[in-house]
Design a protein around this motif. Structure first.
Motif, PDB file in Angstrom:
ATOM      1  N   ALA A  43       0.811  -1.222   0.000  1.00  0.00           N
ATOM      2  CA  ALA A  43       0.000   0.000   0.000  1.00  0.00           C
ATOM      3  C   ALA A  43       0.842   1.269   0.000  1.00  0.00           C
ATOM      4  N   VAL A  44       2.146   1.139  -0.113  1.00  0.00           N
ATOM      5  CA  VAL A  44       3.012   2.322  -0.100  1.00  0.00           C
ATOM      6  C   VAL A  44       2.778   3.169  -1.338  1.00  0.00           C
ATOM      7  N   LEU A  45       2.669   2.515  -2.521  1.00  0.00           N
ATOM      8  CA  LEU A  45       2.456   3.216  -3.778  1.00  0.00           C
ATOM      9  C   LEU A  45       1.020   3.015  -4.249  1.00  0.00           C
ATOM     10  N   SER A  46       0.523   3.973  -5.005  1.00  0.00           N
ATOM     11  CA  SER A  46      -0.817   3.842  -5.567  1.00  0.00           C
ATOM     12  C   SER A  46      -0.817   2.742  -6.626  1.00  0.00           C
ATOM     13  N   PRO A  47      -1.964   2.099  -6.865  1.00  0.00           N
ATOM     14  CA  PRO A  47      -2.000   1.010  -7.855  1.00  0.00           C
ATOM     15  C   PRO A  47      -1.551   1.436  -9.246  1.00  0.00           C
ATOM     16  N   SER A  48      -1.954   2.635  -9.680  1.00  0.00           N
ATOM     17  CA  SER A  48      -1.574   3.083 -11.022  1.00  0.00           C
ATOM     18  C   SER A  48      -0.071   3.280 -11.130  1.00  0.00           C
ATOM     19  N   LEU A  49       0.524   3.912 -10.121  1.00  0.00           N
ATOM     20  CA  LEU A  49       1.966   4.121 -10.132  1.00  0.00           C
ATOM     21  C   LEU A  49       2.715   2.800 -10.033  1.00  0.00           C
ATOM     22  N   LEU A  50       2.158   1.870  -9.267  1.00  0.00           N
ATOM     23  CA  LEU A  50       2.784   0.548  -9.143  1.00  0.00           C
ATOM     24  C   LEU A  50       2.738  -0.202 -10.469  1.00  0.00           C
ATOM     25  N   ASN A  51       1.624  -0.108 -11.188  1.00  0.00           N
ATOM     26  CA  ASN A  51       1.526  -0.757 -12.500  1.00  0.00           C
ATOM     27  C   ASN A  51       2.516  -0.170 -13.488  1.00  0.00           C
ATOM     28  N   ILE A  52       2.666   1.156 -13.487  1.00  0.00           N
ATOM     29  CA  ILE A  52       3.617   1.802 -14.390  1.00  0.00           C
ATOM     30  C   ILE A  52       5.044   1.390 -14.052  1.00  0.00           C
ATOM     31  N   LEU A  53       5.374   1.324 -12.758  1.00  0.00           N
ATOM     32  CA  LEU A  53       6.722   0.937 -12.343  1.00  0.00           C
ATOM     33  C   LEU A  53       7.042  -0.493 -12.767  1.00  0.00           C
ATOM     34  N   PHE A  54       6.104  -1.405 -12.536  1.00  0.00           N
ATOM     35  CA  PHE A  54       6.333  -2.798 -12.914  1.00  0.00           C
ATOM     36  C   PHE A  54       6.361  -2.957 -14.428  1.00  0.00           C
ATOM     37  N   ALA A  55       5.553  -2.173 -15.149  1.00  0.00           N
ATOM     38  CA  ALA A  55       5.581  -2.240 -16.613  1.00  0.00           C
ATOM     39  C   ALA A  55       6.909  -1.741 -17.159  1.00  0.00           C
ATOM     40  N   LEU A  56       7.492  -0.718 -16.541  1.00  0.00           N
ATOM     41  CA  LEU A  56       8.820  -0.245 -16.951  1.00  0.00           C
ATOM     42  C   LEU A  56       9.880  -1.314 -16.711  1.00  0.00           C
ATOM     43  N   LEU A  57       9.794  -1.979 -15.555  1.00  0.00           N
ATOM     44  CA  LEU A  57      10.739  -3.064 -15.286  1.00  0.00           C
ATOM     45  C   LEU A  57      10.559  -4.197 -16.286  1.00  0.00           C
ATOM     46  N   PHE A  58       9.318  -4.508 -16.627  1.00  0.00           N
ATOM     47  CA  PHE A  58       9.041  -5.552 -17.611  1.00  0.00           C
ATOM     48  C   PHE A  58       9.611  -5.190 -18.974  1.00  0.00           C
ATOM     49  N   THR A  59       9.640  -3.892 -19.295  1.00  0.00           N
ATOM     50  CA  THR A  59      10.123  -3.443 -20.600  1.00  0.00           C
ATOM     51  C   THR A  59      11.634  -3.528 -20.710  1.00  0.00           C
ATOM     52  N   ILE A  60      12.349  -3.142 -19.653  1.00  0.00           N
ATOM     53  CA  ILE A  60      13.806  -3.042 -19.744  1.00  0.00           C
ATOM     54  C   ILE A  60      14.513  -4.325 -19.325  1.00  0.00           C
ATOM     55  N   MET A  61      13.834  -5.206 -18.597  1.00  0.00           N
ATOM     56  CA  MET A  61      14.492  -6.419 -18.125  1.00  0.00           C
ATOM     57  C   MET A  61      14.406  -7.531 -19.162  1.00  0.00           C
ATOM     58  N   PRO A  62      15.359  -8.480 -19.129  1.00  0.00           N
ATOM     59  CA  PRO A  62      15.224  -9.675 -19.980  1.00  0.00           C
ATOM     60  C   PRO A  62      13.983 -10.470 -19.597  1.00  0.00           C
ATOM     61  N   MET A  63      13.531 -11.315 -20.534  1.00  0.00           N
ATOM     62  CA  MET A  63      12.282 -12.034 -20.312  1.00  0.00           C
ATOM     63  C   MET A  63      12.383 -12.983 -19.126  1.00  0.00           C
ATOM     64  N   GLY A  64      13.571 -13.536 -18.892  1.00  0.00           N
ATOM     65  CA  GLY A  64      13.725 -14.434 -17.748  1.00  0.00           C
ATOM     66  C   GLY A  64      13.475 -13.729 -16.431  1.00  0.00           C
TER      67      GLY A  64
END
Length: 337
Positions: free
Chosen positions: A53-74
């Motif tokens: 609950a530290v971050l808002s859901p929208s900000l959390l989704n954007i943060l995880f989507a950025l990590l998903f974009t820059i990280m390798p698929m593994g």
């Protein structure tokens, strides 16, 4: 038709020019959808909830989507697995079962085939938007036959999702936070066996996912082999045959099983998916079969027989306007004798 081909060339050139930006944006969109769906589960354990609950859901989704974009698929798979486990942590035994199952997929498949493993997410995404029939056709056109494995896994996981939500009763969501750790660990083996039995019984109630997996695998094999034959319009024919195989397969599945599948909606959805696949094929390449030719040549060791089919490449037509001006009349002043 010329105007359509010219429009296609403009779109293709635009995509190739900005491909380095478009592909990451598409991956970001996929990651945002995946993590927004995962974070909407909401069955988080009371001990973990303050951290989420530290971050808002929208900000959390954007943060995880950025990590998903820059990280390798593994690494992206590990992030997805941990996030799903946390979201089901209110029911600890269910969370452990999901973690073990997803880690099994990662260790024995996704880690070794990171490029094809993204088809698991795409298959689940296609089911979410009610266009699952496009998956085997596109996969058969542009992927090897082994891509039937992630598609089957995607169908299986999609069938498990409602079963997992069914196990998350309000009582189960609260019990995890009220029980002490020692008591929870003591009762964990028995409750884990109950979850396992519930998951298996949920899968045996309906065989729709099993027939869907078999039909999709057959369509992938059919489209893959037909599209690679040395015949005119092979890819277009493979798309049509894939649609026919899909319709015929699900009609047989409805007749054999008691699953309630709307044949009319299935046929309509398959035809729509076939049109989408044809559009994708159109932007991938247009071949001019009228200018096809066979070339034969040899070297010291081999004899080659190659069929060449040129692509249709349209350039912007240039109109040359030729102005015709009337020439002024010239008076011939002859010399008078």
């Amino acid at each position: 038709m010329e105007q359509v081909l010219l429009a296609r060339e403009v779109i293709v050139k635009f995509f190739k020019r900005f491909e380095v930006f478009i592909l990451p944006l598409l991956k970001f969109a996929l990651g945002y959808f995946v993590f927004s769906r995962i974070h909407s589960i909401g069955h988080v354990n009371a001990l973990v909830e303050p951290f989420t609950a530290v971050l808002s859901p929208s900000l959390l989704n954007i943060l995880f989507a950025l990590l998903f974009t820059i990280m390798p698929m593994g690494m992206s798979w590990m992030l997805i697995i941990l996030t799903i486990t946390v979201q089901f942590s209110a029911n600890l035994e269910l969370a452990i079962a999901i973690f073990v199952f997803t880690m099994f997929i990662y260790l024995f498949y996704a880690r070794m085939s990171p490029r094809e493993s993204i088809l698991i997410l795409i298959t689940i995404l296609a089911f979410h938007f009610n266009i699952p029939y496009i998956v085997p056709i596109i996969v058969g056109l542009y992927f090897p036959i082994t891509a039937a494995i992630p598609v089957t896994l995607g169908v299986f996981i999609n069938a498990q999702i409602p079963i997992a939500f069914g196990l998350m009763s309000p009582a189960a969501a609260v019990s995890g936070g009220d029980m002490e750790l020692t008591e929870l660990l003591t009762e964990l083996p028995g409750r884990f066996s109950e979850v396992y039995a519930a998951l298996m019984s949920g899968l045996t109630v309906t065989q729709e996912w099993l027939f869907t997996s078999v039909i999709f695998a057959m369509v992938i094999v059919l489209v893959h082999f037909v599209s690679r034959q040395a015949i005119d319009y092979a890819k277009e024919i493979s798309i049509a045959l894939g649609c026919v195989m899909t319709i015929f397969g699900f009609i047989v599945a409805v007749l054999v099983t008691d699953d309630q599948i709307s044949i009319g909606l299935m046929i309509f959805g398959t035809l729509i998916c076939g049109v989408i696949a044809a559009i994708v094929r159109f932007f991938d390449g247009v071949l001019d079969y009228q200018r096809a030719e066979a070339v034969q040549f040899e070297d010291d060791n081999n004899y080659y027989h190659v069929r060449i089919v040129p692509k249709v490449i349209m350039t912007k037509s240039q109109r040359v306007v030729k102005r015709i001006r009337p020439q002024p009349e010239t008076e011939n002043h002859g010399s008078e004798d």
